[in-house]
Each structure stands twice: as structure tokens, then as C-alpha cells.
Design a protein around this motif. Structure first.
Motif, short mmCIF file in Angstrom:
data_model
loop_
_atom_site.label_atom_id
_atom_site.label_comp_id
_atom_site.label_asym_id
_atom_site.label_seq_id
_atom_site.Cartn_x
_atom_site.Cartn_y
_atom_site.Cartn_z
N ALA A 69 0.82 -5.90 0.33
CA ALA A 69 -0.62 -5.65 0.31
C ALA A 69 -0.94 -4.20 -0.01
N THR A 70 -0.04 -3.29 0.31
CA THR A 70 -0.24 -1.88 -0.03
C THR A 70 -0.34 -1.70 -1.54
N GLY A 71 0.45 -2.48 -2.28
CA GLY A 71 0.37 -2.42 -3.73
C GLY A 71 -0.83 -3.17 -4.28
N MET A 72 -1.27 -4.20 -3.58
CA MET A 72 -2.40 -4.99 -4.04
C MET A 72 -3.74 -4.29 -3.79
N PHE A 73 -3.78 -3.46 -2.75
CA PHE A 73 -5.01 -2.76 -2.39
C PHE A 73 -4.73 -1.26 -2.32
N PRO A 74 -4.73 -0.57 -3.46
CA PRO A 74 -4.44 0.87 -3.49
C PRO A 74 -5.44 1.67 -2.67
N ALA A 75 -5.11 2.93 -2.42
CA ALA A 75 -5.93 3.79 -1.56
C ALA A 75 -7.33 3.98 -2.11
#
Length: 231
Positions: A91-97
């Protein structure tokens, strides 16, 4: 294969037009899809894909490790927490900062907590079965927890504290995986040697059972004539 994730970080950071600092800048900055004055990551797609692949590798590793985990309450916790870590990492890659602080941290925080817990449970589960795995798991868990405390206390720069918190788990995966492969190779070699020795022993046994050639019986008349002839 999880060690490749660390190489992707180095590759992505090297593509920055502005200097990227592993000590100061966050890991999430490598995955931002928009450019600002402070950060611009040309290879953000590569970094975000690496997050997703690492999540998939975490689930795959948990599935392969499943039958080797000693039975007990901790086994279910280990598998459940591994899934949480995997989904959070992906999910960190799916929803960037840059998608929003709330959305991004909602994806990231479960993995922050679960990765240390799963290492602690691994240490407990393997303590009476494979002591070296237990010690290695405990060491990684302690390193990550110290990193988390230093990060929250702002004792270290954000980038350094974050990496000290997050890196122990992929390093655990990489080192444990290499150890498992080496053990498998050693067992295969020993098995082949045993089979060779067994084969040689079997052949030797067969040769020992082969009947020896015996001379035909000689009559007493023949022996008498030979004796007379020699005299």
C-alpha cells in the motif's frame, strides 16, 4: 530476493536531480509522483513497484515458512502479522506520500508496528527449536525497536531513524533466505555423497557374493601319473 529492495532505493536516489540524503530524507520521498522544490523522484514508478514487489515477497516468504514454524499460538500471529506487513508495504507504493498525509500514513503505520511484533514472535516460536533463528530474529527486532524509539524521540535524523526502524525486517528475510538455501544445498550434497557411498557399497557387496572359480576335481590316477612323471 528482498535485498534487491535496498538496491532499488540506491538506484532511485541516484536518479534525483537534487541531492538525496539517506540520513535526512524519508524513504517515501523516493516514491513521490510529483516534483516540488525539495524533492523530485524521476524513478518513482520503480520505487513504488519495489514496495509492491516487497509486499508480495513477504507473503510468499510467509507461505513458504509456514510449515517450518513450530505449532502453537505464535504461529497464527506470525502469519497474520506477516500479511499485515505485506499489505502495508504494498500500500505504501499504491498511495505515495503526495497523495495525502492521512492516506499515506494509514497505509504505512500498520507495517511500522507489525514488523517488530512478527520478529518478536519468530524469536519466541523458534527459541526451543532453532536457537540461531530465534537469536537472529530477536536481534533484528531489538534493532528496529531502538530505531523506532530514536525516530520518535528525534534523536536521529528522520531518514536515518526511519531506516534503522524499517530495514531490519527485509534484512532478516534476506539473511534467513540465504541460510535456508545454503542448508538445502548442503543437505543435497550430503545426500548425493551418501547415495554414492551406498552405491559403491552395494557393488562391493555384490562382488563379494559372486562365486569364485574353482578348479575341476583331479582324480587320484592323474595325481599319481603326475608324481611319477616329475620323478
Amino acid at each position: 530476493m528482498s535485498v534487491l529492495y535496498l538496491l532499488v532505493e540506491i538506484l532511485t536516489a541516484g536518479a534525483w536531480k537534487t541531492p538525496y540524503s539517506f540520513a535526512r530524507d524519508s524513504i517515501s520521498s523516493l516514491g513521490v509522483t510529483t516534483c516540488s522544490t525539495d524533492s523530485c523522484s524521476p524513478l518513482h514508478d520503480v520505487m513504488n513497484a519495489a514496495f509492491m514487489v516487497l509486499g508480495a515477497l513477504t507473503i510468499l516468504g510467509a507461505a513458504l515458512l509456514h510449515k517450518y514454524i513450530p505449532d502453537g499460538r505464535t504461529k497464527k500471529w506470525i502469519l497474520g502479522l506477516a500479511v499485515v506487513v505485506a499489505l502495508s508495504t504494498a500500500a505504501t507504493g499504491m498511495f505515495p506520500a503526495n497523495d495525502g498525509t492521512f492516506v499515506h500514513w494509514t497505509a504505512v503505520l500498520p507495517g511500522f508496528v507489525a514488523r517488530h511484533a512478527v520478529l518478536v514472535f519468530l524469536a519466541v516460536a523458534f527459541w526451543n527449536h532453532q536457537r540461531w533463528i530465534a537469536v537472529w530474529s530477536g536481534l533484528c527486532a531489538a534493532t528496529g525497536l531502538v530505531g523506532a524509539v530514536l525516530l520518535l524521540g528525534r534523536t536521529l535524523t528522520f531518514g536515518l531513524g526511519e531506516r534503522l526502524t524499517l530495514y531490519p525486517l527485509p534484512m532478516w528475510m534476506a539473511v534467513t533466505g540465504v541460510a535456508a538455501i545454503l542448508a538445502l544445498m548442503r543437505r543435497t550434497v550430503l545426500k548425493n555423497v551418501d547415495m554414492t557411498l551406498l552405491g559403491n557399497g552395494f557393488i562391493t557387496a555384490l562382488l563379494s557374493l559372486r562365486p569364485r572359480r574353482s578348479l575341476p576335481p583331479v582324480s587320484t590316477d592323474v595325481l599319481a601319473r603326475r608324481a611319477k612323471a616329475s620323478v
